[in-house]
Design a protein around this motif. Structure first.
Motif, PDB file in Angstrom:
ATOM      1  N   GLU A   4      15.122   5.370   1.027  1.00 13.75           N
ATOM      2  CA  GLU A   4      15.210   4.571   0.105  1.00 13.75           C
ATOM      3  C   GLU A   4      14.292   3.514  -0.338  1.00 13.75           C
ATOM      4  O   GLU A   4      13.970   3.297  -1.270  1.00 13.75           O
ATOM      5  N   HIS A   5      13.548   3.015   0.526  1.00 12.63           N
ATOM      6  CA  HIS A   5      12.446   2.075   0.397  1.00 12.63           C
ATOM      7  C   HIS A   5      11.215   2.461   0.602  1.00 12.63           C
ATOM      8  O   HIS A   5      10.087   1.729   0.832  1.00 12.63           O
ATOM      9  N   PHE A   6      11.004   3.947   0.575  1.00 15.90           N
ATOM     10  CA  PHE A   6       9.554   4.441   0.975  1.00 15.90           C
ATOM     11  C   PHE A   6       8.553   4.024   0.006  1.00 15.90           C
ATOM     12  O   PHE A   6       7.499   3.449   0.469  1.00 15.90           O
ATOM     13  N   GLU A   7       9.145   3.932  -1.187  1.00 20.84           N
ATOM     14  CA  GLU A   7       7.749   3.535  -2.446  1.00 20.84           C
ATOM     15  C   GLU A   7       7.361   2.120  -2.206  1.00 20.84           C
ATOM     16  O   GLU A   7       6.498   1.918  -2.393  1.00 20.84           O
ATOM     17  N   LEU A   8       8.431   1.491  -1.948  1.00 14.32           N
ATOM     18  CA  LEU A   8       8.125  -0.165  -1.814  1.00 14.32           C
ATOM     19  C   LEU A   8       7.170  -0.355  -0.548  1.00 14.32           C
ATOM     20  O   LEU A   8       6.339  -0.947  -0.597  1.00 14.32           O
ATOM     21  N   ILE A   9       7.361   0.452   0.659  1.00 13.42           N
ATOM     22  CA  ILE A   9       6.648   0.247   1.668  1.00 13.42           C
ATOM     23  C   ILE A   9       5.373   0.921   1.503  1.00 13.42           C
ATOM     24  O   ILE A   9       4.399   0.213   1.896  1.00 13.42           O
ATOM     25  N   GLU A  10       5.314   1.972   0.714  1.00 14.11           N
ATOM     26  CA  GLU A  10       3.724   2.650   0.307  1.00 14.11           C
ATOM     27  C   GLU A  10       3.072   1.562  -0.429  1.00 14.11           C
ATOM     28  O   GLU A  10       1.982   1.407  -0.366  1.00 14.11           O
ATOM     29  N   THR A  11       3.824   0.955  -1.404  1.00 12.09           N
ATOM     30  CA  THR A  11       3.064  -0.032  -2.315  1.00 12.09           C
ATOM     31  C   THR A  11       2.486  -1.297  -1.501  1.00 12.09           C
ATOM     32  O   THR A  11       1.454  -1.842  -1.639  1.00 12.09           O
ATOM     33  N   ILE A  12       3.475  -1.806  -0.677  1.00 18.29           N
ATOM     34  CA  ILE A  12       2.864  -2.946  -0.004  1.00 18.29           C
ATOM     35  C   ILE A  12       1.842  -2.715   1.107  1.00 18.29           C
ATOM     36  O   ILE A  12       0.726  -3.324   1.203  1.00 18.29           O
ATOM     37  N   GLY A  13       1.942  -1.482   1.831  1.00 19.42           N
ATOM     38  CA  GLY A  13       0.794  -0.982   2.633  1.00 19.42           C
ATOM     39  C   GLY A  13      -0.507  -0.679   1.916  1.00 19.42           C
ATOM     40  O   GLY A  13      -1.425  -1.252   2.380  1.00 19.42           O
ATOM     41  N   THR A  14      -0.465  -0.150   0.584  1.00 19.82           N
ATOM     42  CA  THR A  14      -1.675  -0.027  -0.258  1.00 19.82           C
ATOM     43  C   THR A  14      -2.156  -1.562  -0.368  1.00 19.82           C
ATOM     44  O   THR A  14      -3.535  -1.510  -0.410  1.00 19.82           O
TER      45      THR A  14
END
Length: 71
Positions: A4-14
């Protein structure tokens, strides 16, 4: 939950990775400026350009967030 939060985690990681990259670039530039005995005006100009690059990245993130929020 992770899916559910994959996109948010990806954005924060980037964003974190790019911030680390800017720090490493700053450390490399500082080392080169020290070893080359660059005059103060030249050092100031180099740091100004580096700061403007970081500010541009931050402005892009803010504009993108506002754009995606539809404000």
């Amino acid at each position: 939950m992770l899916a559910e939060h994959f996109e948010l985690i990806e954005t924060i990681g980037t964003d974190f990775a790019i911030a680390v990259l800017f720090i490493l670039i700053g450390l490399a530039i500082r080392d080169v400026l020290k070893k080359a005995n660059v005059p103060k005006f030249g050092q100031w100009f180099v740091w100004l350009v580096l700061f403007l690059g970081c500010a541009g990245f931050i402005a892009k993130g803010i504009i993108q967030a506002i754009w995606e929020a539809g404000l």
